[in-house]
Design an enzyme around this catalytic site. Structure first.
Site, PDB file in Angstrom:
ATOM      1  N   HIS A 290      40.623 -10.486  71.022  1.00  0.00           N
ATOM      2  CA  HIS A 290      41.216 -10.693  72.343  1.00  0.00           C
ATOM      3  C   HIS A 290      40.715 -11.945  73.051  1.00  0.00           C
ATOM      4  O   HIS A 290      41.159 -12.252  74.140  1.00  0.00           O
ATOM      5  CB  HIS A 290      40.944  -9.482  73.239  1.00  0.00           C
ATOM      6  CG  HIS A 290      39.528  -9.407  73.736  1.00  0.00           C
ATOM      7  ND1 HIS A 290      38.473  -9.089  72.917  1.00  0.00           N
ATOM      8  CD2 HIS A 290      38.995  -9.664  74.948  1.00  0.00           C
ATOM      9  CE1 HIS A 290      37.352  -9.125  73.623  1.00  0.00           C
ATOM     10  NE2 HIS A 290      37.634  -9.472  74.859  1.00  0.00           N
TER      11      HIS A 290
HETATM   12  C1  UD1 Z   1      38.713  -9.304  80.112  1.00  0.00           C
HETATM   13  C2  UD1 Z   1      37.379 -10.036  80.295  1.00  0.00           C
HETATM   14  C3  UD1 Z   1      36.670 -10.120  78.952  1.00  0.00           C
HETATM   15  C4  UD1 Z   1      36.524  -8.745  78.321  1.00  0.00           C
HETATM   16  C5  UD1 Z   1      37.903  -8.099  78.225  1.00  0.00           C
HETATM   17  C6  UD1 Z   1      37.820  -6.706  77.652  1.00  0.00           C
HETATM   18  C7  UD1 Z   1      37.303 -11.777  82.026  1.00  0.00           C
HETATM   19  C8  UD1 Z   1      37.292 -13.233  82.254  1.00  0.00           C
HETATM   20  N1  UD1 Z   1      37.583 -11.404  80.751  1.00  0.00           N
HETATM   21  O1  UD1 Z   1      39.506 -10.093  79.245  1.00  0.00           O
HETATM   22  O2  UD1 Z   1      35.380 -10.647  79.147  1.00  0.00           O
HETATM   23  O3  UD1 Z   1      35.955  -8.883  77.041  1.00  0.00           O
HETATM   24  O4  UD1 Z   1      38.476  -8.034  79.548  1.00  0.00           O
HETATM   25  O5  UD1 Z   1      39.088  -6.214  77.343  1.00  0.00           O
HETATM   26  O6  UD1 Z   1      37.077 -11.001  82.935  1.00  0.00           O
HETATM   27  N2  UD1 Z   1      46.740  -7.349  80.645  1.00  0.00           N
HETATM   28  C9  UD1 Z   1      47.624  -6.305  80.560  1.00  0.00           C
HETATM   29  N3  UD1 Z   1      47.210  -5.076  80.999  1.00  0.00           N
HETATM   30  C10 UD1 Z   1      45.979  -4.873  81.546  1.00  0.00           C
HETATM   31  C11 UD1 Z   1      45.106  -5.952  81.640  1.00  0.00           C
HETATM   32  C12 UD1 Z   1      45.483  -7.177  81.183  1.00  0.00           C
HETATM   33  O7  UD1 Z   1      48.736  -6.446  80.081  1.00  0.00           O
HETATM   34  O8  UD1 Z   1      45.688  -3.724  81.933  1.00  0.00           O
HETATM   35  C13 UD1 Z   1      47.152  -8.672  80.129  1.00  0.00           C
HETATM   36  C14 UD1 Z   1      47.695  -9.581  81.190  1.00  0.00           C
HETATM   37  O9  UD1 Z   1      48.690 -10.344  80.632  1.00  0.00           O
HETATM   38  C15 UD1 Z   1      46.510 -10.458  81.521  1.00  0.00           C
HETATM   39  C16 UD1 Z   1      45.817 -10.573  80.166  1.00  0.00           C
HETATM   40  O10 UD1 Z   1      46.033  -9.308  79.541  1.00  0.00           O
HETATM   41  O11 UD1 Z   1      46.890 -11.671  82.068  1.00  0.00           O
HETATM   42  C17 UD1 Z   1      44.342 -10.847  80.249  1.00  0.00           C
HETATM   43  O12 UD1 Z   1      43.690  -9.863  81.077  1.00  0.00           O
HETATM   44  P1  UD1 Z   1      42.326 -10.235  81.845  1.00  0.00           P
HETATM   45  O13 UD1 Z   1      41.799  -9.059  82.549  1.00  0.00           O
HETATM   46  O14 UD1 Z   1      42.546 -11.468  82.657  1.00  0.00           O
HETATM   47  O15 UD1 Z   1      41.369 -10.665  80.680  1.00  0.00           O
HETATM   48  P2  UD1 Z   1      41.080  -9.965  79.268  1.00  0.00           P
HETATM   49  O16 UD1 Z   1      41.616 -10.851  78.206  1.00  0.00           O
HETATM   50  O17 UD1 Z   1      41.490  -8.532  79.274  1.00  0.00           O
END
Ligand code: UD1
Length: 376
Positions: free
Chosen positions: A213
């Site tokens: 991820h």
């Molecule tokens: C985040 C953390 C990362 C951690 C990971 C665990 C930061 C900078 N990154 O990364 O350190 O290892 O969580 O999973 O805080 N999205 C969904 N549904 C959700 C959440 C996210 O569809 O419930 C999608 C969205 O398109 C979003 C993307 O995933 O833009 C990234 O989500 P985000 O929370 O920004 O970062 P992670 O990649 O999940």
């Protein structure tokens, strides 16, 4: 002492669950007056999909949050700013004595910053770990959070040294161990087979488990294609189970891949995922937390990163780093599939009692403060 406990993402939930239950345990057995320790649990909503949030609440017996900031996704700045605004208003409504943040996600930094701006003390669980890779958003979150925290609950000596080198005093650093392992120890007897275990004819030797991820591995379609093709080609007759994070899914959908051994799944709930980890032939991942869980379970772990903030998983445990080096990846997959892996050990204080050590420290601070107040 009034404490705010903050979580915002799936790995945060695994870390706050044992802390909440240790505080609940303390409160119900409490021999002191009932206000010694009370908490408000705040969920920022950084992760909101059922698979990444609600299911983890259920599996880890985490109570409903007192407040859900519901921030959702956004660019780093938008997400961090929205969490700060939401948490600042929660502090205005009821100011805690201490804000406890865990790990290194945007919610960690945002709430630490909002708390400090309101003159609330901050304690950071998993403080002091460093990958040295400034391009990782998590590394910025770690450095910035530690630079404003008042108390540092650490996993061990490496983290302590990093903090001491950055000017923290020994009194602020409390070595408590690895809180993520508390959840594992607490829940290991409840790990359960996912419903596809039988339909996919899985057993303890015939599958590998893959998670990816991190932006550097999944945001560029060519990189993701290269990594997946390599794992697919070097699976040595094993199935490769790949629960796909939503971030990865978005990119994967645009790739026209023909994978022979890799099977895609929705993200799994904690108890089922951990069942797969504890029975697999090897894990291939870019997660830091998972390399700790595999170290505890003594399962081979191949990490698709070139640095780690958790060096004990390599020096003591079962983890190896391969970065994006396909030859190294193939070499380690061969070893894992032929049972030629190093024997790991479990690092000190990975014993399921970390949350209790944190509560003991919080209580001793409360009692000390009370004593100081009485004698003033
Ligand atoms: C985040 C953390 C990362 C951690 C990971 C665990 C930061 C900078 N990154 O990364 O350190 O290892 O969580 O999973 O805080 N999205 C969904 N549904 C959700 C959440 C996210 O569809 O419930 C999608 C969205 O398109 C979003 C993307 O995933 O833009 C990234 O989500 P985000 O929370 O920004 O970062 P992670 O990649 O999940």
């Amino acid at each position: 002492m009034q404490i705010d406990i903050i979580a915002g993402t799936r790995p945060n939930l695994v870390k706050v669950a044992p802390l909440i239950s240790a505080i609940e345990r303390f409160t119900s057995d409490c021999k002191y007056d009932e206000n010694v320790l009370s908490y408000r649990f705040i969920y920022t909503g950084q992760h909101y999909d059922k698979n990444l949030s609600t299911n983890f609440f259920k599996d880890l017996n985490i109570p409903e949050p007192h407040l859900n900031l519901d921030v959702g996704s956004g660019s780093h700045s938008v997400q961090t700013a929205n969490i700060m605004v939401g948490y600042e208003s929660a502090i205005m409504n009821s100011k805690p004595d201490l804000c406890i943040v865990v790990g290194d996600v945007n919610s960690t930094l945002a709430c630490a910053l909002a708390a400090k701006k309101c003159n609330v003390e901050v304690a950071h669980i998993e403080a002091g770990i460093r990958s040295g890779d400034r391009t990782m958003p998590e590394e910025t979150n770690r450095i910035a959070t530690d630079s404003i925290s008042d108390w540092f609950y650490t996993t061990g000596e490496t983290a302590n040294n990093n903090l001491l080198n950055s000017g923290c005093s020994t009194e602020q650093i409390i070595t408590v161990g690895n809180i993520m392992i508390d959840s594992l120890v607490n829940k290991i007897s409840e790990f359960r087979k996912p419903n596809f275990w039988d339909t996919h004819q899985l057993d303890n030797t015939n599958y590998l488990l893959l998670t990816l991820h991190r932006p550097e591995n999944v945001d560029n379609p060519d990189t993701l294609r290269k990594l997946l093709s390599a794992v697919d080609q070097h699976a040595y007759g094993r199935k490769v189970l790949f629960p796909v994070h939503p971030r990865t899914k978005a990119i994967l959908n645009s790739l026209d891949l023909n994978l022979e051994n890799i099977e895609l799944f929705e993200p799994l709930r904690y108890l089922e995922f951990m069942y797969l980890v504890s029975h697999c032939c090897s894990v291939i991942t870019d997660s830091g937390g998972l390399s700790e869980e595999t170290t505890f379970l003594k399962k081979p772990c191949i990490t698709l990163r070139s640095s780690t903030e958790r060096p004990e998983t390599i020096e003591i445990g079962t983890n190896v780093l391969v970065g994006k080096n396909i030859d190294e990846l193939a070499n380690y997959l061969r070893k894992a599939c032929h049972s030629q892996w190093k024997q790991g050990k479990i690092p000190p204080l990975w014993d399921g009692k970390t949350a209790q050590r944190i509560v003991d420290h919080l209580v001793s601070r409360c009692l000390q403060e009370k004593q100081n107040y009485m004698s003033a």
